[in-house]
Every structure is written in C-alpha cells, then in structure tokens.
Enzyme design. Structure first.
Site: not given
Ligand code: ATP
Ligand code: MG
Length: 555
Positions: A34, A260, A270
């Site tokens: 995102e 994760r 974030k």
């Molecule tokens: P937030 O929840 O803080 O907004 P997010 O994890 O939803 O962050 P995205 O931009 O939606 O952020 O993530 C893009 C991809 O990265 C998704 O497929 C998510 O599952 C993966 N991702 C995000 N954080 C992690 C992590 N700590 N470990 C592994 N994969 C991750």
């Molecule tokens: Mg997300």
C-alpha cells in the site's frame, strides 16, 4: 553461498501445482504494497518470497500498488517503493500495476454479485450494525434491508456511485452468512461512500472498495496463481475464496499465509515509523537507524546482505522474534568480503615521535582487503605527528592491557614499534598528548633483535589526515520488543542510538564517492553519507566488528 534451506511449505505447494499442471504450469505472484509509507525490512522478506518464488519457477512477479484506501496514499511513497524494489534487485517488468486501475471492473463485479442476490445495500450505522453482527460467542441476526430486491439494490448502489448519499450513509455488503463462526463472513462491507481525492483517480469516485473485496479481484484480474500474505490474513481467506468462486473465476488464484518478520529492538508498523519521522525523532525515513530499506541503505547495508538475511529466515507459519544480531551478521559477512580497509581514529589522541625527523613523511604500504588479494595495496603517509585512539593508551594499565602505556612499546599497524616516553596532561589531569620514540629497525612490524610486542594499534599521520564526522549508530530502541509493554514506544527509544564524533582518517578516504562502504580497522564498517561535503565527510557506522550472532552460534 547461503546457509539457508532453500525450500519451505510455500515452495512445496508451488512445486506440487506445477507437477500437477495446474495453471498450465505457470507461476505468477505479486508484491502488493500500500503506498502509504516506505518499505521496511519486513517488506524485504515478502519481496524475497514473492519475487523469489516467481523467478525460481520461470514465472513473473507483479509489483502492484494496493491504492484502494485514498486517504493516506501518495506518489512520494510510490516512487520510493519502486526504487526500493529495484535496489533489492527485483525485476517487475516495465511497469508496476495499480489496484485503482481496476475500479471500474471491480464496480462491475459488485453489480454482478447484486444481480446474483449475493450483495445488498445496507443503511445501518456502524453502531446499529454492531447489534446485528453478534460477536465471537453470539451468532448475528438478519439486518433490515438484507432481503431487498435485486432491482432496488442495483438502483441504490448506482445512486451511491452517483454521489446521491452522504459519506457513510450506506454501504454495500456481501450477503453471506450472519451466523458464520468467522466474523469476516457475516455480511462484510464491500463498498463504502467516501468523498476523498484519490492521488491517481482524482475525484472520479466517491465509493471505494474494501480490501477484502478488492484484493482478491486484483489477483484474479492479473492472472495471479499464488498470492502470499502474512498470517493475520488467514481468517480473511474464506472471503477471498467466496468472492472469486461466486464471480466464476476459473482457474483462480489461491492465498497462502506465512509468518511476518518481527525483529528485536525494532518497530515495523508504518504508523509508528511515520510518527518517528513526523516528530523528528530521527533524521527522516532514510535515517540510518530506521528499519526502512532507504534507512538500511544509507546505513551501508547491501541488497545482497538483506537478501541473504531473508533467505536465512526461511518461510514458516509460526510467528517468532528474529534477533537483530542475525541481520548484523549478514552485513558483516558481506562487507568483510568486499569492503576495503582504512585507518581512521574516532577519538583522536596526539602522539609526537621525538626521534622522527621534523617535516619528513614516508609512505607505508597497507593491504586493502586481506579477504581479497585482488584489492591490492595503498600508500599510507607516516610522520612525526600522529593520532591514535584515546582508548589505546592508559596511564595505569590493568593486567591484560597490551596497548600503549608509559614506558610500554606497541606496534603501529603497517608500521613501526613506538614506545611511550612521556605523558602530557592538562590542568585537570586529562591526557593531552603523548611523546614517543620509534625504532627505525621495526618498519616491517617486527624487531630484528627478536623482541616482541603484544599490541597492534591503528593510527593516522596528523598533517595529511582528513577530518570528518563519524556517526556511530546503535539500536534505535533499548528494549527487545518496543511498544508491547505498558509504556508508549517513544519512551523506549535508545537515547544513545546516535553518537557523533569528529574523527581523523587517512587521506585515501577523501577520494571515495558517497555511498562507499569501507572498514575502519578495529572500528567497524562505515558508509559515506549523502550529508557529506568536501570539507566535512560524514561516515555512518553500518555495524561494529564484534559479531554477537556468530558468537552465539559457537563460530
Ligand atoms: P501496515 O500494517 O503497517 O500498514 P502492511 O504490512 O499492511 O503494513 P503493506 O504495504 O500492505 O503493509 O505490505 C505489503 C506486503 O508486505 C504485504 O503482502 C504484507 O503481508 C507484507 N509485509 C508487511 N510487513 C511484513 C513483515 N513484517 N514481514 C513480512 N511481510 C510483511
Ligand atoms: Mg496492508
């Protein structure tokens, strides 16, 4: 090169699908950030999995911006994400994909569900909805409006799109099962009314699809075969499947969840990272202490080290906390192989060599990288006035201290033996300067008479030295799992996470471009910061030399 086990449950699923000829043997994955923040080391884990599985199977991986939630999204983030994915070495082809490009098709899918009697417009406020939804122990009940006719629902939904209703006045819901034990299947919202400007769609839309409806469609439209996400989405999977089955996609993508990355002494949310930036707790998204990819890059991390780290993490379905020391081990291992060594003194103490001719400079030969003979050698000036590390001298050395002390002899790296003859202190008793003598017979680092010295210290010649700023970094937080206890995560920031020193370095350092990664002997790996000016180079310490990970592993 990697010590990692190169298969995991996801790779086994993909291999089984290919063996069975599913999807015509094709593998198409996606990485769907995102655009509401900068990528961090957790995203690197997802990138390595998404792009890695595709590459290993002759497939492709799409970079797709999941830009369905317009309030927090921005092109600044889009650009930074594209940069970071390229920097990590992942290839997504000529153009990224954008979920918002599918808004029209998603809208059509919603109308199809309405026509099938599988979606309806609901007028309940969120508070009213609570009463019908039930909770984990109570089944929900039939909300009013659930039995509206298809025609009425179509009409209301079109008027939602046309902007006839206030924000939040109505939603479109899937008509699934108000008694499902999975709350996500109790008639989840598919669309909501929201008059906000979208950074790519402008004001074209006043209704926006919810993640659970949009994401599976994005995957299906793009012909994704395997869709990987983190564990918390496993409870959303039945809805993912419901939407695609009821819209008749065949074959259709499948979602698989993995754990994760959680890293000790680090926050990865974030929202929290944004807060650190907004409140100026750090120098920005690319502060070398941030777990963002731009931060790690500025700190001196290489894409290779980050990929190696991700490979060693493996992919499982168990949540765990990864030791930051493993990440540091990976960069140390990489830089040990390729970083040139230099002499630099972080806390300079002046030494004058009494018996060395005034004004004379000679050049000693330094080995650039003992791990890489092809890296060659360089000339290091030596003269009467030197700097050594303040901690390499003690007026009253304890037992076991083999460096410089009154009357003691020590070896200078690549150079002579020197003996401390005199200690000059100021009025407060602090050591200001040392007067030493050198033994001209010891130029190669050993004495012809066979006498030994135990300590070897680094140094720089004072009149040719460059002066610069060294930024010494430590972990950003002082607790292992910041933000999980009673206190606010900001109170758990490590006050000593950045220490600034004025240092003296050998002149060869002046020729290096920004981004160069080197080792300062005995002090760690450093990277030349973009804040540098010709007058004042700034070097960030990437990591020290002591490897606590290797030590734990008994290596
Ligand atoms: P937030 O929840 O803080 O907004 P997010 O994890 O939803 O962050 P995205 O931009 O939606 O952020 O993530 C893009 C991809 O990265 C998704 O497929 C998510 O599952 C993966 N991702 C995000 N954080 C992690 C992590 N700590 N470990 C592994 N994969 C991750
Ligand atoms: Mg997300």
């Amino acid at each position: 090169m990697t010590e990692a086990n190169n298969t995991d449950f996801i790779r086994e699923i993909v291999a089984a699908d290919r063996a069975a000829g599913n999807y015509g043997g094709k593998v198409v994955t996606r990485f769907p950030p995102e655009p509401n923040g900068y990528l961090h080391i957790g995203h690197a884990k997802a990138i390595c999995l998404d792009f890695g599985v595709a590459a290993e199977n002759g497939g492709v991986c799409h970079l797709r911006f999941d830009d369905t939630n317009p309030t927090k999204e921005d092109t600044e983030y889009v650009d930074s994400i594209i940069d970071a994915v390229h920097w990590l070495g992942s290839d997504f082809g000529p153009e990224p994909y954008y979920a918002s490009d599918y808004f029209e098709r998603m809208y059509d899918c919603a109308e199809q569900l309405i026509r099938k009697g599988l979606a309806y417009v609901c007028d309940l406020t969120p508070e009213e909805w609570e009463k019908y939804r039930g909770d984990s122990t109570t089944p929900g009940s039939e909300p009013p409006g659930r039995s509206r006719s298809v025609e009425e629902n179509l009409d209301l939904f079109r008027r939602m799109r046309a902007g006839e209703f206030e924000d939040g006045a109505k939603v479109l819901r899937a008509r699934i099962d108000m008694t499902s034990p999975n709350i996500h299947l109790r008639d989840p919202v598919l669309y909501r009314i929201r008059r906000v400007h979208h950074f790519r769609q402008g004001d074209r839309w006043c209704i926006y699809p919810m993640y659970d409806f949009a994401h599976c469609l994005e995957d299906a439209f793009e012909g994704i075969t395997h869709s990987f996400c983190t564990l918390e989405f496993d409870i959303h999977r039945p809805l993912y499947d419901w939407v695609l089955e009821n819209l008749g996609f065949d074959p259709r993508p499948h979602q698989y969840e993995f754990a994760r990355l959680n890293l000790s002494y680090t926050v990865m949310s974030k929202r929290k990272l944004l807060q650190l930036v907004r409140e100026n707790r750090v120098r920005g998204w690319d502060d070398p202490r941030m777990p963002t990819l731009v931060g790690l890059r500025r700190r001196g991390y290489t894409p290779e080290a980050i990929r190696e780290f991700c490979a060693r993490l493996g992919v499982t379905r168990f949540n765990s906390l990864t030791d930051l020391a493993l990440l540091e081990h990976c960069i140390r291992e990489d830089l040990n192989r390729r970083a040139s060594r230099y002499l630099a003194v972080l806390d300079p103490l002046k030494v004058t060599i009494r018996n060395y001719p005034e004004g004379k400079i000679e050049y000693l030969e330094g080995i650039n990288n003992p791990e890489d003979p092809a890296a060659g050698t360089r000339s290091i000036p030596f003269g009467r006035e030197l700097y050594i590390e303040r901690s390499d001298f003690m007026p009253e050395p304890p037992k076991g201290y083999y460096r410089l002390a009154p009357g003691r002899e020590v070896r200078l790296r690549y150079g002579y033996f020197i003996r401390c003859e005199e200690v000059i202190t100021d009025e407060r008793g602090e050591v200001r300067e040392l007067i030493a003598t050198y033994d001209p017979e010891t130029r190669g680092g050993s004495a012809p008479d066979g006498r030994k010295v135990k300590g070897t210290i680094h140094w720089v010649e004072a009149t040719h030295a460059i002066t610069g700023e060294a930024r010494l970094y430590d972990r950003l937080f002082s607790v292992e799992q910041p933000g999980t206890g009673e206190v606010d995560f900001l109170e758990e920031l490590n006050p000593a996470s950045e220490q600034i020193r004025e240092f003296k370095g050998e002149p060869a350092l002046a020729a290096l471009p920004v981004g160069s990664r080197v080792q300062f002997e005995r002090q760690g790996y450093f990277c030349l910061d973009p804040d540098s000016t010709p007058e004042r180079p700034v070097w960030n310490r990437t990591v020290g030399l002591k490897d606590s990970w290797a030590k734990q592993q008994g290596k």
